[in-house]
Design a protein around this motif. Structure first.
Motif, PDB file in Angstrom:
ATOM      1  N   HIS A   1      -4.111  -2.069   2.047  1.00 42.69           N
ATOM      2  CA  HIS A   1      -4.374  -3.012   0.965  1.00 42.69           C
ATOM      3  C   HIS A   1      -4.894  -4.322   1.583  1.00 42.69           C
ATOM      4  CE1 HIS A   1      -1.399  -0.394  -1.043  1.00 42.69           C
ATOM      5  NE2 HIS A   1      -1.838  -0.863  -2.201  1.00 42.69           N
TER       6      HIS A   1
ATOM      7  N   ASP B   1       0.672  -1.761  -6.510  1.00 38.70           N
ATOM      8  CA  ASP B   1      -0.733  -1.352  -6.432  1.00 38.70           C
ATOM      9  C   ASP B   1      -0.780   0.062  -5.858  1.00 38.70           C
ATOM     10  OD1 ASP B   1      -3.375  -0.881  -6.043  1.00 38.70           O
ATOM     11  OD2 ASP B   1      -3.799  -2.758  -4.994  1.00 38.70           O
ATOM     12  N   LEU B   2      -0.734   1.048  -6.778  1.00 36.00           N
ATOM     13  CA  LEU B   2      -0.656   2.446  -6.363  1.00 36.00           C
ATOM     14  C   LEU B   2      -2.014   3.134  -6.434  1.00 36.00           C
ATOM     15  CD1 LEU B   2       2.735   3.219  -8.095  1.00 36.00           C
ATOM     16  CD2 LEU B   2       2.325   2.886  -5.662  1.00 36.00           C
ATOM     17  N   ASN B   3      -3.060   2.350  -6.247  1.00 35.40           N
ATOM     18  CA  ASN B   3      -4.401   2.906  -6.170  1.00 35.40           C
ATOM     19  C   ASN B   3      -4.401   4.005  -5.102  1.00 35.40           C
ATOM     20  OD1 ASN B   3      -7.128   3.383  -5.740  1.00 35.40           O
ATOM     21  ND2 ASN B   3      -7.683   1.225  -6.090  1.00 35.40           N
TER      22      ASN B   3
ATOM     23  N   GLY C   1       2.335  -0.325  -1.282  1.00 32.64           N
ATOM     24  CA  GLY C   1       2.084   0.091  -2.665  1.00 32.64           C
ATOM     25  C   GLY C   1       3.350   0.124  -3.491  1.00 32.64           C
TER      26      GLY C   1
ATOM     27  N   ARG D   1       1.487   3.280   1.420  1.00 29.40           N
ATOM     28  CA  ARG D   1       2.551   3.712   0.496  1.00 29.40           C
ATOM     29  C   ARG D   1       3.669   2.671   0.460  1.00 29.40           C
ATOM     30  NH1 ARG D   1       1.058   8.454   2.940  1.00 29.40           N
ATOM     31  NH2 ARG D   1       2.792   8.618   4.400  1.00 29.40           N
TER      32      ARG D   1
ATOM     33  N   HIS E   1      -5.169   3.893  -1.274  1.00 32.17           N
ATOM     34  CA  HIS E   1      -4.265   3.311  -0.273  1.00 32.17           C
ATOM     35  C   HIS E   1      -3.121   4.242   0.117  1.00 32.17           C
ATOM     36  CE1 HIS E   1      -6.261  -0.457  -0.916  1.00 32.17           C
ATOM     37  NE2 HIS E   1      -5.869  -0.556  -2.171  1.00 32.17           N
ATOM     38  N   LEU E   2      -2.949   5.328  -0.635  1.00 29.79           N
ATOM     39  CA  LEU E   2      -1.702   6.074  -0.501  1.00 29.79           C
ATOM     40  C   LEU E   2      -1.793   7.255   0.445  1.00 29.79           C
ATOM     41  CD1 LEU E   2      -0.511   6.047  -4.217  1.00 29.79           C
ATOM     42  CD2 LEU E   2      -0.143   4.346  -2.429  1.00 29.79           C
TER      43      LEU E   2
END
Lengths: 428, 293
Positions: free
Chosen positions: B227, B205-207, B200, B197, B210-211
């Motif tokens: 990431h 890169d808020l895929n 991100g 987060r 990864h969050l």
């Protein structure tokens, strides 16, 4: 063992522009600024992959996790990681004291070259937890049973959650440095005008130094800042006169204009033996020939908190068989305009010189045209640990550049706790 | 080749929405959702006059372990180009939907030090799809210029698992990993659960992979994964002091780092450069192998 003492050369220095608190360096830590400044010095003197004798630096406001601040900064530079380092802290005398420590080791053949540096941030300041809460947390850590832990936890009170910010106050008097300086200003009968005049002169001289290109190789841009943020080239006596007193009550004479602002910045200076300088090439700008510290009892004897340099300088003069007038440059740190003016008045005052400094004759006046010729802390700002390096680098360059036969400069820096650090730089 | 000049960095939220839409069965037949075509389109996206925001750079430096300075870390232009990468991959004519792609390798060529205040012209395009032992791979290429000077290049290689792979028996990746068995651990890093987060929010890169564990589970991971470009940046930060200005930094991403995790950083000199790796501390699971040259 070599019993001779050798001369210590100042080869030059760099600093980043000084920023005001919560300005462009708000996100930068002490380590960021120190690393960038050391690396700029490495670049200036081609010290990449070089193993130096030592790097000494310090910060006044420092978090406990930065116990090895200077060493960590060195590891972030292009210096060889085999370069030793350590931290010092002597309040506003930190930067000059770091240079004295390096110089003494060079003089005694213990090292050949070293860097003295200093840094401070008032923006990224360490915050401590409430002292009562800290003691409870330590008790909690020592607790052996759950019942004991519960007992400790029930002692926590809501007001203990408020953290402690670092304060610019003397621990034994509870007064801020500005309040102490206001007492000095009152005791010495300083006027608002003479303090504002010194502040104006500081801004004008620093602005002129920038315009003349004097600072081109002394100040390295950092995070988008190219000049000292506090500098007001167009300030006037009228503008300074409009400011309200901030220390010494409603009829006080000290304002934000004639006191230094809280600032962020870093500086570094390269010192070496003559042999090292000759082998490596950079010309010797000046020699750091002697230094003296002093302290006053500002708590019980009621001496002014920032008067210690008045005690240090006579010792320095006597040891070097010099008079106060034998200098071509005087660098007196402008913590407050009142500090500089009190110091000069004290040296001119027969009673003070006889009773406090135990001198038969007063040291006498100085030629004010030789005072802080390229501006001082009032204009540049004063990141506590970085001021010593700023002054040494500027004075060494002024001596090296001078073509009018100047030979000698005096540095005088006052510091919290009733401390003073002074030194002499001489032209080769 | 067709070049599309953009006037501003593309809107990330809209692109993630489109990327998400490609996960819906059948949605790839819609013209604005990627996954419809078979071949990589012959398209270059260009964005000029890209500034380096000092505050964003400071946050990037902090999360990746760089010292804050006027120099821009060699991994930083990637996050400036990332919206273009996503724009390219969410373009309706792009054959592979971006969510679910696995970043398997990244090579950065750093021609000179970049400083805060310089403005970049970015160009982004994709190379053709190639077979990979575990699926299909393609690379996104990025060039950054200051005025007309090429200062930075990147090739970022992605894998689409399964679906017609396996044909290439000597795929360019995946078969012959770098020899990293002899590297010595030099540091241990504790990676917090919210690392994805944090990176991100800085990188954009808020895929979801990864969050949060909930975002990662649909893709077969029990928790959020770090990431790859954070891991690469963290390696560069560990190597950075003392590196010359010109270098290439090439890494291969192995097994994802499941957050939180404690990993080891390993390095050793190799052929005038440095070989390095990141492994899981307890079991030695390989996460990243790389070379600095």
């Amino acid at each position: 063992m070599n019993s001779s003492v050798r001369r210590v050369a100042v080869l030059g220095g760099v600093r980043i522009p000084f920023a005001r608190q919560n300005g462009p360096y708000a996100n930068a830590s002490n380590q960021d600024m120190l690393t960038a400044t050391l690396d700029a010095l490495v670049e200036k003197f081609s010290l990449e992959r070089e193993t130096l004798g030592e790097v000494v630096a310090g910060a006044v406001l420092k978090h406990s996790r930065d116990f090895n601040l200077t060493r960590e900064a060195v590891l972030g530079t292009r210096l060889d990681p085999a370069t030793p380092a350590y931290d010092v802290q002597q309040a506003c005398g930190t930067g000059l004291e770091a240079a004295i420590l390096i110089a003494n080791k060079i003089a005694l053949h213990q090292i050949d070259a070293g860097i003295a540096a200093g840094v401070d941030t008032t923006s990224d300041a360490p915050i401590a937890i409430n002292e009562d809460l800290r003691r409870l947390l330590l008790d909690l850590n020592r607790s052996r049973s759950n019942a004991e832990r519960l007992r400790v936890i029930t002692k926590v009170r809501p007001q203990q959650i408020v953290p402690e910010l670092p304060r610019n106050a003397e621990p034994r008097t509870g007064l801020s440095m500005g309040e102490h300086a206001a007492i000095m200003a009152r005791d010495w009968g300083l006027t608002r005008e003479e303090q504002d005049e010194l502040a104006l002169s500081s801004h004008r001289k620093l602005a002129a130094a920038y315009d003349a290109g004097f600072l081109d190789d002394l100040v390295i841009p950092f995070l988008g800042l190219e000049r000292d943020q506090n500098l007001r080239p167009d300030t006037t006596m009228e503008k300074l006169a409009q400011l309200k007193p901030v220390f010494g009550g409603e009829d006080g004479t000290m304002t934000a204009g004639n006191s230094t602002p809280l600032s962020d910045g870093a500086s570094a200076v390269l010192l070496a033996s003559e042999d090292w300088a000759t082998k490596r090439g950079p010309p010797v700008q000046a020699y750091l020939t002697d230094a003296q510290t002093a302290a006053v009892d500002h708590v019980h004897r009621r001496e002014g908190l920032l008067m210690a340099p008045t005690y240090a300088v006579p010792k320095l003069l006597e040891r070097n068989q010099l008079s106060l007038q034998d200098f071509d440059f005087y660098e007196i740190h402008e913590a407050f305009a009142s500090q500089v003016l009190c110091t000069l008045k004290a040296w001119e005052d027969p009673v003070y010189c006889r009773e406090r400094l135990e001198l038969e004759e007063p040291l006498g006046p100085i030629d004010r045209d030789k005072l802080n010729v390229h501006g001082g802390s009032l204009a540049a700002g004063h990141p506590f640990g970085a001021t010593g390096g700023r002054i040494i680098a500027g004075l060494a360059k002024a001596l090296a550049d001078d073509t009018h036969g100047s030979r000698r400069g005096l540095i005088s820096i006052c510091a919290a706790g009733g401390l003073g650090v002074t030194a002499i730089l001489e032209k080769p | 080749m067709s070049v599309r000049e953009l006037s501003a960095s593309p809107n990330m939220a809209a692109m993630f929405a489109r990327a998400g839409a490609a996960l819906i069965p059948g949605a790839s037949r819609l013209p604005f959702v990627s996954g419809g075509a078979r071949e990589i389109p012959d398209l270059t996206l260009a964005l000029d006059d890209v500034a380096i925001d000092p505050d964003r750079l400071a946050r990037y430096d902090r999360v990746c372990g760089f010292s804050l300075s006027d120099s821009v870390p060699a991994t930083y232009p990637h996050i400036l180009a990332f919206p273009l990468h996503l724009a390219l991959m969410t373009n309706g004519s792009f054959p592979l939907p971006p969510i679910g792609l696995v970043h398997i390798a990244n090579r950065i060529t750093h021609h000179r030090r970049l400083r805060i205040g310089e403005r970049l012209a970015l160009r982004v395009w994709a190379t053709g799809i190639e077979p990979h032992p575990r699926g299909r791979q393609f690379s996104i290429r990025t060039e950054a210029r200051v005025a007309d000077e090429l200062v930075w290049e990147e090739a970022s290689t992605n894998l689409r698992r399964g679906q017609g792979g396996g044909g290439g028996d000597a795929g360019p990746r995946g078969q012959h990993h770098r020899e990293t068995g002899s590297l010595e651990p030099v540091a241990t890093w504790a990676l917090p659960g919210d690392l994805g987060r944090r990176y991100g929010s800085v990188s954009g890169d808020l895929n979801p992979i990864h969050l949060h564990p909930l975002g990662a589970r649909p893709f077969g991971f029990r928790s959020a994964i770090a990431h790859g470009m954070w891991t690469k940046a963290r390696c560069l930060a560990a190597l950075a002091p003392g590196l010359p200005e010109r270098f290439t930094l090439e890494v291969e991403f192995r097994k994802p780092i499941l957050l939180p995790s404690t990993v080891e950083f390993l390095e050793a000199p190799r052929d005038g450069g440095i070989r390095f790796a990141v492994r899981e501390a307890a079991r030695g699971t390989p996460h990243l192998d790389g070379d600095w040259a």
